[in-house]
Design an enzyme around this catalytic site. Structure first.
Site, PDB file in Angstrom:
ATOM      1  N   GLU A  83      -6.712   5.163   7.933  1.00 55.92           N
ATOM      2  CA  GLU A  83      -6.334   6.479   7.483  1.00 55.92           C
ATOM      3  C   GLU A  83      -7.670   7.218   6.779  1.00 55.92           C
ATOM      4  OE1 GLU A  83      -2.791   5.611   5.328  1.00 55.92           O
ATOM      5  OE2 GLU A  83      -1.869   5.081   7.177  1.00 55.92           O
ATOM      6  N   GLU A 140      -5.033  -4.281  11.020  1.00 52.78           N
ATOM      7  CA  GLU A 140      -4.063  -3.187  11.002  1.00 52.78           C
ATOM      8  C   GLU A 140      -4.370  -2.527  12.465  1.00 52.78           C
ATOM      9  OE1 GLU A 140      -2.181  -2.086   7.192  1.00 52.78           O
ATOM     10  OE2 GLU A 140      -3.733  -0.945   7.384  1.00 52.78           O
ATOM     11  N   SER A 189       4.067  -1.756  10.403  1.00 53.23           N
ATOM     12  CA  SER A 189       5.491  -1.789  10.574  1.00 53.23           C
ATOM     13  C   SER A 189       5.829  -3.157  10.201  1.00 53.23           C
ATOM     14  CB  SER A 189       5.736  -1.373  11.991  1.00 53.23           C
ATOM     15  OG  SER A 189       5.372   0.014  12.171  1.00 53.23           O
ATOM     16  N   ASN A 227       0.872  -1.259  -0.085  1.00 54.41           N
ATOM     17  CA  ASN A 227       0.081  -0.059   0.077  1.00 54.41           C
ATOM     18  C   ASN A 227       0.913   1.273   0.057  1.00 54.41           C
ATOM     19  OD1 ASN A 227      -1.873   2.031   0.497  1.00 54.41           O
ATOM     20  ND2 ASN A 227      -2.220   1.342   2.650  1.00 54.41           N
ATOM     21  N   HIS A 281      -9.684   1.523   5.112  1.00 53.64           N
ATOM     22  CA  HIS A 281      -8.297   1.847   5.827  1.00 53.64           C
ATOM     23  C   HIS A 281      -8.354   2.784   7.068  1.00 53.64           C
ATOM     24  CE1 HIS A 281      -4.077   2.739   6.369  1.00 53.64           C
ATOM     25  NE2 HIS A 281      -3.524   1.697   5.811  1.00 53.64           N
ATOM     26  N   GLY A 301       3.108   2.596  10.700  1.00 50.06           N
ATOM     27  CA  GLY A 301       4.032   4.039  10.425  1.00 50.06           C
ATOM     28  C   GLY A 301       4.582   4.214  11.601  1.00 50.06           C
ATOM     29  N   LYS A 309      -0.065   4.126  -0.389  1.00 46.41           N
ATOM     30  CA  LYS A 309      -0.805   5.375   0.101  1.00 46.41           C
ATOM     31  C   LYS A 309      -0.400   6.746  -0.598  1.00 46.41           C
ATOM     32  CE  LYS A 309      -0.034   3.456   4.682  1.00 46.41           C
ATOM     33  NZ  LYS A 309       0.079   3.691   6.082  1.00 46.41           N
TER      34      LYS A 309
HETATM   35  P1  13P Z   1       3.410   0.626   7.638  1.00 44.22           P
HETATM   36  O1  13P Z   1       3.776  -0.578   7.227  1.00 44.22           O
HETATM   37  O2  13P Z   1       4.057   1.892   7.185  1.00 44.22           O
HETATM   38  O3  13P Z   1       3.429   0.553   9.287  1.00 44.22           O
HETATM   39  O4  13P Z   1       1.816   0.966   7.293  1.00 44.22           O
HETATM   40  C1  13P Z   1       0.854  -0.142   7.379  1.00 44.22           C
HETATM   41  C2  13P Z   1      -0.229   0.336   6.496  1.00 44.22           C
HETATM   42  O5  13P Z   1      -1.033   1.225   6.906  1.00 44.22           O
HETATM   43  C3  13P Z   1      -0.622  -0.642   5.220  1.00 44.22           C
HETATM   44  O6  13P Z   1      -2.087  -0.485   4.760  1.00 44.22           O
END
Ligand code: 13P
Length: 252
Positions: free
Chosen positions: A98, A168, A214, A10, A96, A174, A12
């Site tokens: 976010e 997640e 992560s 992903n 997601h 992140g 983003k």
């Molecule tokens: P990270 O791998 O950067 O922690 O992000 C996870 C994520 O949100 C994947 O959709």
């Protein structure tokens, strides 16, 4: 249970079109011998078509990061299920954290999107996960259970239809903080039970549940060794071909 591992990048809101295509050119040779893992890339919308072309002839699939539930109409700034199909998307990431956190998406919207994706023949990757506050207050299962039930409301899986769940934990996204394999497994096992309540044991046993938060080449193998962790949804460590290929080759 024979669930095929599934590793999804992903990106983003990262990478230009050139950077996206450049990634594919470097990445494909790195995973050319990998046959027992499903792989998908989710670039930003404007890179979907070019990445789709760059992936042609490979077994790496294309995924979108979001979509609207309507097929067409006056929804400025939105993209429909049919448009994603047309661009070659096999999967779409929905709900997601976010999207939930910054764009106010709730289970109602997520559920409409899940239904619309299935209708269009796109496999939804439904994301669920608790915040740190929810975990600290002992509300992890409430939150995750509610998001699963809400996101899958009215879903009846017909034969040949597939969904993917992605757990997640928001506090692990992140942040460099990964859930321990045991912490993740505990929620994955809970999620699979919840799926059993909705779809029955057989279907629930075939649904892949990905972990995200992560994930790196160094921790992918141990996460993937857990009974109910069937793959990974990767943000930061999916940005570089070497690192993402290292995750795809977990344990090898
Ligand atoms: P990270 O791998 O950067 O922690 O992000 C996870 C994520 O949100 C994947 O959709």
């Amino acid at each position: 249970m024979g669930r095929r591992p599934f590793i999804v990048a992903n990106w983003k809101m990262n990478k230009t079109v050139d950077e996206s295509v450049g990634f594919v050119e470097k990445f494909l040779p790195l995973v050319s011998g990998v046959e027992d893992v499903d792989i998908a890339l989710a670039p930003p919308y404007i890179s979907l078509m070019p990445v789709s072309r760059a992936l042609q002839g490979s077994s790496v699939a294309l995924a979108a990061q979001n979509m609207h539930w309507e097929e067409a109409g006056a929804y400025t700034g939105e993209i429909s299920p049919g448009m994603l199909r047309d661009a070659g998307c096999r999967y779409v990431i929905l709900g997601h954290s976010e999207r939930r956190q910054y764009f106010g998406e709730g289970d109602g919207e997520v559920s409409r999107k899940v239904l619309a994706a299935l209708q269009e023949g796109i496999v939804p990757v439904l994301c669920v996960g608790e915040t740190l506050g929810e975990r600290d207050h002992g509300r992890t299962f409430d939150t995750v259970g509610g998001q699963i039930n809400g996101g899958l409301a009215d879903v009846v899986l017909e034969s040949g239809q597939d969904i993917i769940l992605a757990y997640e934990p928001v506090w692990a996204i992140g942040t460099g903080k990964t859930a321990s394999p045991e912490e993740a497994q505990e929620v994955h096992s809970f999620a699979r039970n919840q799926l059993s309540d909705i779809f029955g044991n057989n279907v629930a046993g075939s649904i892949r549940i990905l972990y995200g938060g992560s994930v790196k080449p160094e921790n992918a193998g141990v996460l993937m060794s857990m009974a109910d962790i069937d793959g990974a949804l990767v943000g930061g460590a999916s940005m570089e071909p070497d690192s993402f290929a290292g995750i795809v080759r977990f344990g090898n």
